[in-house]
Write a protein that holds these residues in place. Structure first.
Motif, PDB file in Angstrom:
ATOM      1  N   ALA A 122       0.829  -1.294   0.221  1.00  0.00           N
ATOM      2  CA  ALA A 122       0.161  -0.170  -0.005  1.00  0.00           C
ATOM      3  C   ALA A 122       0.802   1.205   0.204  1.00  0.00           C
ATOM      4  N   SER A 123       1.973   1.164   0.552  1.00  0.00           N
ATOM      5  CA  SER A 123       2.837   2.454   0.479  1.00  0.00           C
ATOM      6  C   SER A 123       4.314   1.857   0.432  1.00  0.00           C
ATOM      7  N   PRO A 124       5.235   3.126   0.110  1.00  0.00           N
ATOM      8  CA  PRO A 124       6.428   3.096   0.060  1.00  0.00           C
ATOM      9  C   PRO A 124       7.210   2.541   1.184  1.00  0.00           C
ATOM     10  N   ASP A 125       6.671   2.928   2.589  1.00  0.00           N
ATOM     11  CA  ASP A 125       7.168   2.605   3.699  1.00  0.00           C
ATOM     12  C   ASP A 125       6.804   0.886   3.817  1.00  0.00           C
ATOM     13  N   ASP A 126       5.841   0.464   3.367  1.00  0.00           N
ATOM     14  CA  ASP A 126       5.561  -0.861   3.289  1.00  0.00           C
ATOM     15  C   ASP A 126       6.366  -1.835   2.362  1.00  0.00           C
ATOM     16  N   ALA A 127       6.879  -1.152   1.466  1.00  0.00           N
ATOM     17  CA  ALA A 127       7.703  -1.709   0.345  1.00  0.00           C
ATOM     18  C   ALA A 127       9.040  -2.018   0.974  1.00  0.00           C
ATOM     19  N   PHE A 128       9.608  -1.010   1.679  1.00  0.00           N
ATOM     20  CA  PHE A 128      10.972  -0.880   2.374  1.00  0.00           C
ATOM     21  C   PHE A 128      10.782  -1.907   3.303  1.00  0.00           C
ATOM     22  N   ALA A 129       9.759  -2.184   4.214  1.00  0.00           N
ATOM     23  CA  ALA A 129       9.756  -3.022   5.247  1.00  0.00           C
ATOM     24  C   ALA A 129       9.568  -4.357   4.609  1.00  0.00           C
ATOM     25  N   LEU A 130       9.073  -4.458   3.822  1.00  0.00           N
ATOM     26  CA  LEU A 130       8.978  -6.012   3.100  1.00  0.00           C
ATOM     27  C   LEU A 130      10.157  -6.338   2.413  1.00  0.00           C
ATOM     28  N   ARG A 131      10.991  -5.538   1.933  1.00  0.00           N
ATOM     29  CA  ARG A 131      12.333  -5.842   1.479  1.00  0.00           C
ATOM     30  C   ARG A 131      13.439  -6.115   2.590  1.00  0.00           C
ATOM     31  N   ARG A 132      13.106  -5.590   3.782  1.00  0.00           N
ATOM     32  CA  ARG A 132      13.956  -6.118   4.710  1.00  0.00           C
ATOM     33  C   ARG A 132      13.983  -7.639   4.993  1.00  0.00           C
ATOM     34  N   ASP A 133      12.622  -8.073   4.822  1.00  0.00           N
ATOM     35  CA  ASP A 133      12.550  -9.467   4.928  1.00  0.00           C
ATOM     36  C   ASP A 133      12.701 -10.376   3.709  1.00  0.00           C
ATOM     37  N   TYR A 134      12.759  -9.712   2.648  1.00  0.00           N
ATOM     38  CA  TYR A 134      13.139 -10.136   1.339  1.00  0.00           C
ATOM     39  C   TYR A 134      14.061  -9.486   0.780  1.00  0.00           C
ATOM     40  N   PRO A 135      15.397  -9.435   0.993  1.00  0.00           N
ATOM     41  CA  PRO A 135      16.333  -8.652   0.537  1.00  0.00           C
ATOM     42  C   PRO A 135      16.665  -8.854  -1.003  1.00  0.00           C
ATOM     43  N   GLN A 136      16.188  -9.680  -1.741  1.00  0.00           N
ATOM     44  CA  GLN A 136      16.398  -9.860  -2.993  1.00  0.00           C
ATOM     45  C   GLN A 136      15.527  -9.381  -3.789  1.00  0.00           C
ATOM     46  N   GLY A 137      14.285  -8.836  -3.100  1.00  0.00           N
ATOM     47  CA  GLY A 137      13.457  -8.218  -4.028  1.00  0.00           C
ATOM     48  C   GLY A 137      13.389  -6.854  -4.754  1.00  0.00           C
ATOM     49  N   LEU A 138      13.120  -6.656  -5.825  1.00  0.00           N
ATOM     50  CA  LEU A 138      13.164  -5.490  -6.687  1.00  0.00           C
ATOM     51  C   LEU A 138      12.142  -4.553  -6.083  1.00  0.00           C
ATOM     52  N   LEU A 139      12.237  -3.435  -5.904  1.00  0.00           N
ATOM     53  CA  LEU A 139      11.418  -2.204  -5.253  1.00  0.00           C
ATOM     54  C   LEU A 139      10.913  -1.612  -6.737  1.00  0.00           C
ATOM     55  N   VAL A 140       9.610  -1.702  -6.832  1.00  0.00           N
ATOM     56  CA  VAL A 140       9.120  -1.165  -8.414  1.00  0.00           C
ATOM     57  C   VAL A 140       7.878  -0.307  -7.785  1.00  0.00           C
ATOM     58  N   GLY A 141       7.796   0.955  -8.408  1.00  0.00           N
ATOM     59  CA  GLY A 141       6.419   1.678  -8.308  1.00  0.00           C
ATOM     60  C   GLY A 141       6.375   3.118  -8.651  1.00  0.00           C
ATOM     61  N   GLU A 142       5.624   3.898  -8.132  1.00  0.00           N
ATOM     62  CA  GLU A 142       5.424   5.247  -8.536  1.00  0.00           C
ATOM     63  C   GLU A 142       4.612   6.044  -7.280  1.00  0.00           C
TER      64      GLU A 142
END
Length: 224
Positions: free
Chosen positions: A57-77
């Protein structure tokens, strides 16, 4: 005994809704549509071999999820522009030119992702754009649900409504042709900022891809 044939489309109730809050559809299939650009981008990622796309839902949620999945690519606008600290914008062109094989994307977008996250009370949720509309319609006809809700996720945009009307045609209802849907996408208000050169990360190639039809190579995309 004589053979009998039935038309699954004749038994389906097809509704078009618009915005971020899809109506309840507990017994049917809901299709969330985002042509410019979220689900065009997702489709390109899956064609390139990505394994999953996680909507947030938000950039903060994206950054938090990447801490659990460090190989994930953050994509969005946010307001169509890339988010600071993300790997990519919400750009199918960027994803086409990125090695996403066996990677997963963590995606935040203004319309498509927002509406998808609110569409959980359906028997099944699909996401679509013009690029995979035919594949999506074929899948729905095979499933023959009692109701289909086509959600044009942009609250005011015409491109998602055009895709919904084209999908309704493919499902046997009243609608428009692929060519009409393409033209409305290319001429949509949301497309203008990509075509007038106002920002280097808002590329006209994204709109060309959004107005395309992948045909038999298209994928059906579901949300679980």
């Amino acid at each position: 005994m004589p053979a009998s044939f039935s038309n699954p489309a004749a038994r389906m109730e097809i509704k078009i809704a618009q915005g971020h809050n899809p109506p309840h559809n507990v017994h049917g299939i809901t299709v969330v549509i985002d042509v410019i650009r979220a689900f065009t981008t997702c489709h390109e990622a899956f064609l390139g071999g990505a394994s999953h796309v996680y909507p947030v839902a938000s950039p903060d949620d994206a950054f938090a999820l990447r801490r659990d999945y460090p190989q994930g690519l953050l994509v969005g606008e946010v307001e169509a522009l890339p988010i600071e600290g993300f790997d990519h914008g919400n750009s199918p062109w960027e994803i086409r030119h990125t090695d996403v094989r066996d990677r997963y994307l963590i995606m935040r977008t203004t319309n498509g992702v927002a509406a998808t996250l609110r569409a959980r009370d359906s028997r099944q949720v699909l996401v679509a754009a013009l690029v995979n509309a035919r594949a999506t319609a074929r899948y729905i006809l095979e499933q023959a649900p009692p109701t289909v809700v086509l959600v044009a996720s942009h609250p005011t945009g015409d491109e998602d409504v055009a895709c919904a009307e084209y999908l309704r045609t493919l499902l046997g209802g009243e609608g428009i042709s692929l060519q009409e849907a393409r033209e409305r996408t290319l001429n949509a208000f949301a497309a203008r900022k990509f075509l007038d050169g106002r920002h280097p990360r808002l590329r006209p190639q994204d709109i060309e891809m959004a107005a395309s039809d992948a045909g038999e190579d298209a994928l059906v995309m579901g949300f679980t």
